[in-house]
Design a protein around this motif. Structure first.
Motif, mmCIF file in Angstrom:
data_model
loop_
_atom_site.group_PDB
_atom_site.id
_atom_site.type_symbol
_atom_site.label_atom_id
_atom_site.label_comp_id
_atom_site.label_asym_id
_atom_site.label_seq_id
_atom_site.Cartn_x
_atom_site.Cartn_y
_atom_site.Cartn_z
ATOM 1 N N SER A 256 0.730 -1.189 -0.019
ATOM 2 C CA SER A 256 -0.253 -0.032 -0.055
ATOM 3 C C SER A 256 0.984 1.222 -0.201
ATOM 4 O O SER A 256 1.756 1.227 0.696
ATOM 5 C CB SER A 256 -0.859 0.073 1.419
ATOM 6 N N VAL A 257 0.434 2.312 -0.701
ATOM 7 C CA VAL A 257 0.830 3.535 -0.687
ATOM 8 C C VAL A 257 -0.122 4.488 0.017
ATOM 9 O O VAL A 257 -1.224 4.609 -0.377
ATOM 10 C CB VAL A 257 1.342 4.208 -1.921
ATOM 11 N N VAL A 258 0.264 5.179 1.212
ATOM 12 C CA VAL A 258 -0.653 5.643 2.227
ATOM 13 C C VAL A 258 -0.262 7.185 2.395
ATOM 14 O O VAL A 258 0.774 7.486 2.901
ATOM 15 C CB VAL A 258 -0.577 4.973 3.555
ATOM 16 N N GLY A 259 -1.422 7.992 1.773
ATOM 17 C CA GLY A 259 -0.933 9.327 2.047
ATOM 18 C C GLY A 259 -1.191 9.537 3.651
ATOM 19 O O GLY A 259 -2.122 9.280 4.442
ATOM 20 N N VAL A 260 -0.615 10.842 4.237
ATOM 21 C CA VAL A 260 -0.483 11.200 5.418
ATOM 22 C C VAL A 260 -0.583 12.797 5.343
ATOM 23 O O VAL A 260 0.365 13.451 4.883
ATOM 24 C CB VAL A 260 0.752 10.820 6.406
ATOM 25 N N GLY A 261 -1.716 13.311 5.717
ATOM 26 C CA GLY A 261 -2.030 14.705 5.808
ATOM 27 C C GLY A 261 -2.650 15.222 6.942
ATOM 28 O O GLY A 261 -3.766 14.998 7.042
ATOM 29 N N TRP A 262 -1.736 15.243 8.141
ATOM 30 C CA TRP A 262 -2.318 15.584 9.577
ATOM 31 C C TRP A 262 -2.926 16.741 9.575
ATOM 32 O O TRP A 262 -4.045 17.018 10.232
ATOM 33 C CB TRP A 262 -1.065 15.516 10.450
ATOM 34 N N GLY A 263 -2.603 17.561 9.054
ATOM 35 C CA GLY A 263 -3.280 19.129 9.141
ATOM 36 C C GLY A 263 -4.552 18.993 8.447
ATOM 37 O O GLY A 263 -5.537 19.532 9.293
ATOM 38 N N GLU A 264 -5.300 18.502 7.574
ATOM 39 C CA GLU A 264 -6.257 18.152 6.742
ATOM 40 C C GLU A 264 -7.143 17.305 7.636
ATOM 41 O O GLU A 264 -8.283 17.624 8.023
ATOM 42 C CB GLU A 264 -6.329 17.613 5.597
ATOM 43 N N PHE A 265 -6.572 16.224 8.272
ATOM 44 C CA PHE A 265 -7.355 15.180 8.960
ATOM 45 C C PHE A 265 -7.745 16.079 10.287
ATOM 46 O O PHE A 265 -8.834 15.862 10.600
ATOM 47 C CB PHE A 265 -6.416 14.192 9.347
ATOM 48 N N VAL A 268 -10.957 18.502 10.031
ATOM 49 C CA VAL A 268 -12.106 17.867 9.793
ATOM 50 C C VAL A 268 -12.708 16.861 10.706
ATOM 51 O O VAL A 268 -13.666 16.323 10.601
ATOM 52 C CB VAL A 268 -12.283 17.364 8.332
ATOM 53 N N THR A 269 -11.734 16.369 11.707
ATOM 54 C CA THR A 269 -11.939 15.595 12.665
ATOM 55 C C THR A 269 -11.784 15.933 14.001
ATOM 56 O O THR A 269 -10.887 16.180 14.557
ATOM 57 C CB THR A 269 -10.784 14.255 12.356
ATOM 58 N N PRO A 270 -13.001 16.201 14.657
ATOM 59 C CA PRO A 270 -13.295 16.659 16.038
ATOM 60 C C PRO A 270 -12.259 15.754 17.026
ATOM 61 O O PRO A 270 -12.562 14.740 16.809
ATOM 62 C CB PRO A 270 -14.782 16.549 16.263
ATOM 63 N N GLY A 271 -11.624 16.212 17.717
ATOM 64 C CA GLY A 271 -10.878 15.730 18.731
ATOM 65 C C GLY A 271 -9.737 15.235 18.351
ATOM 66 O O GLY A 271 -9.061 14.122 19.239
ATOM 67 N N ALA A 272 -9.322 15.145 16.983
ATOM 68 C CA ALA A 272 -8.226 14.369 16.697
ATOM 69 C C ALA A 272 -6.691 14.938 17.154
ATOM 70 O O ALA A 272 -5.891 14.368 17.714
ATOM 71 C CB ALA A 272 -7.767 14.738 15.010
#
Length: 321
Positions: A256-265, A268-272
């Protein structure tokens, strides 16, 4: 107050240490007396006008800070005198900064402001990458590209803290000893034949995970050193080139090639943010400490960012008012 202001989008040369207005108290923001500001690669790109968020000059860069609460709204959850760290997006290269309460967290006991800053961007990104996006398991083997930089340092330390074996790839010869001191199990120079060296170091099996903040030409070889069901984490493109992947390779070896975009996550994700902070705090309680950062006074911030641009910084760079 004093701040480091980007007067022109010309990189470090456009930064000026000057007087600016104090942030106004009141409203919904927490006012923080800054003890340390983290310097990140996105800061450098912002000063060049090359980041995905393009700002018009003048502005004050700096997206990571740690310090002490000067004032806070009654319902913010923070109190005057409390030590905090958090993300500002801009404005952190200053003696004071206004920060949204949900972007702040308490500083764990036993660490100073500079260390607290080190645990923000790079460590939060990589804790998210390794645990949530990569589902790293204890006993797996992780290959870290660009291991002498801030993301690489965080990757090595977190992977080891999570029970993995680490193979660290170093492209700067002067960083070999520094990386070896971080606890990597194997340290290899990024040179011709490095793919075979990784396979040799893993008994021919390959690695379970690759952390790639580099992109460019190294990407294809990184795909080839993945073991069956391995995962390649795409963190960024420090080498400048955005690679492509032949998807038949993914199918044939179930990789798998997996994208990591912490800022965007996080956006849009409450509590992240709180979830990642809690996970990191647990590791800090268990003894995780970033290596000592490279410290510059805020007044010499232009020189600090130029050193980062020139590849002279090993680990994390911080500015201190």
């Amino acid at each position: 107050m004093k701040a480091l202001v980007a007067q022109e989008l010309t990189g470090p040369a456009g930064l000026v240490y000057t007087d600016v207005d104090d942030p106004a108290p009141g409203g919904d923001a927490v006012i923080v007396d800054v003890g340390a500001s983290g310097v990140c690669f996105p800061d450098l790109l912002l000063t060049r006008g090359e980041y995905q968020l393009r700002l018009e000059a003048p502005f004050t860069p700096g997206l990571e800070v740690a310090g002490t609460v000067r004032s806070a709204p009654a319902d913010s959850g923070f109190t005057v005198g409390q030590r905090v760290s958090g993300f500002t997006m801009i404005g952190g290269y200053a003696e004071q900064v206004a920060v949204a309460p949900d972007s702040l967290q308490p500083v764990p006991d036993g660490i100073d402001d500079a260390t607290a800053v080190c645990l923000l961007g790079n460590y939060t990104t990589m804790f998210f990458a390794l645990t949530r996006r990569g589902a790293l398991q204890a006993g797996e083997t992780v290959l870290v590209l660009g291991s002498g930089g801030g993301i690489g340092v965080a990757s090595i330390q977190l992977a080891k803290a999570l029970g993995a074996k680490v193979v660290a790839m170093v492209h700067r010869p002067d960083a070999m000893d520094f990386v070896a001191g971080l606890g990597a199990d194997v340290v290899l120079p990024l040179a011709d034949g490095w793919r075979q060296a990784v396979l040799d170091a893993t008994g021919g099996r390959g690695v379970d995970m690759v952390v790639d903040p580099v992109g460019g030409d190294a990407f294809d070889d990184a795909v080839r050193v993945l073991a069956p069901e391995g995962r390649l984490l795409v963190i960024g493109f420090a080498a400048g080139g955005i690679p492509t992947v032949k998807v038949n390779r993914l199918l044939l070896r179930n990789i798998s090639v997996v994208g990591v975009g912490w800022g965007e996550f996080a956006r849009v994700t409450p509590g992240a943010g709180a979830e990642m902070a809690a996970g990191l705090s647990k590791l800090v309680e268990e003894g995780l400490r970033p290596p000592a950062p490279v410290r510059y006074p805020l007044s010499e911030g232009a020189a600090a960012l130029q050193a980062l641009a020139d590849g002279k910084i090993h680990g994390k760079l911080v500015l201190e008012p």
